[in-house]
Design a protein around this motif. Sequence first.
Motif, mmCIF file in Angstrom:
data_model
loop_
_atom_site.group_PDB
_atom_site.id
_atom_site.type_symbol
_atom_site.label_atom_id
_atom_site.label_comp_id
_atom_site.label_asym_id
_atom_site.label_seq_id
_atom_site.Cartn_x
_atom_site.Cartn_y
_atom_site.Cartn_z
ATOM 1 N N ALA A 1 0.824 -1.259 0.055
ATOM 2 C CA ALA A 1 0.169 -0.124 0.011
ATOM 3 C C ALA A 1 0.870 1.401 -0.108
ATOM 4 O O ALA A 1 0.221 2.219 -0.009
ATOM 5 N N GLU A 2 2.176 1.060 0.124
ATOM 6 C CA GLU A 2 3.094 2.319 0.161
ATOM 7 C C GLU A 2 2.663 2.949 1.284
ATOM 8 O O GLU A 2 2.249 4.250 1.205
ATOM 9 N N ALA A 3 2.357 2.522 2.448
ATOM 10 C CA ALA A 3 2.157 3.236 3.600
ATOM 11 C C ALA A 3 2.972 2.745 4.830
ATOM 12 O O ALA A 3 3.651 1.760 4.880
ATOM 13 N N ASN A 4 2.990 3.776 5.954
ATOM 14 C CA ASN A 4 3.728 3.135 6.995
ATOM 15 C C ASN A 4 3.063 2.374 7.846
ATOM 16 O O ASN A 4 1.885 2.101 7.980
ATOM 17 N N VAL A 5 3.894 1.406 8.587
ATOM 18 C CA VAL A 5 3.256 0.423 9.441
ATOM 19 C C VAL A 5 2.027 0.883 10.565
ATOM 20 O O VAL A 5 1.415 0.562 10.697
ATOM 21 N N SER A 6 2.552 2.109 10.967
ATOM 22 C CA SER A 6 1.640 2.712 12.129
ATOM 23 C C SER A 6 0.299 3.081 11.478
ATOM 24 O O SER A 6 -0.471 3.274 12.354
ATOM 25 N N ALA A 7 0.253 3.263 10.286
ATOM 26 C CA ALA A 7 -1.031 3.642 9.540
ATOM 27 C C ALA A 7 -2.090 2.708 9.746
ATOM 28 O O ALA A 7 -3.200 3.087 9.760
#
Length: 210
Positions: A45-51
Amino acid sequence: MVRERADQRREAGQRTRDRLLSAAQELLAQRGQEGVTLREVTDHAEANVSAVSYHFGSMKALCDAAIEQALEQYLDAQIAAVAALDAAAGVEELAAAFARPMMHALAAGGRELAVIRTVARVGIDPPEGWDRLTGKFQQSRRDIVRVLSASLPAVEEQELVFRIRCAAGLLNWLALAPIGAELAAEPPERTARRLVPVLAGALRGLSDAG
């Protein structure tokens, strides 16, 4: 200016949430819940783990949301296809409407096929929270029974429901089995010519074939 920035943040957050759902659906479609990791989803998703924690609370909650969204999309498409049938629709027409979301996904590939494969996996192995969509399942089954009973008035409703469940199981298997990939490589018209009579036979039942 402050409101504009807040709107932009909300929009960016929604895009991230949507990407996480899409990534989870695609990976769930490939491997099922036990084979998907947090890192794979966020990388996809090209997102941070925290997202994931921010938008869903946990990895399990994300998977549950992805499954629920996929099921709802599938049921909405199936309900709409059956609702579009006229009062004189026969078993073949009903079978075509019943299979339309599957056939469309096979032809489209990509995200749409991933959604259908996710639906197929949870249809075989229902997750916790399945009852969240009980109302839509009941509506879909009720609409299909209504159309089918008009063509097969001598068959009891319990038997019709059994046939519908068998036809749904066939579609679930088709989405995941190698034959599904074979059908995806064929023109949509040929897929319909091959698949619809098989489903119609399941709905009609051997006892009524003559």
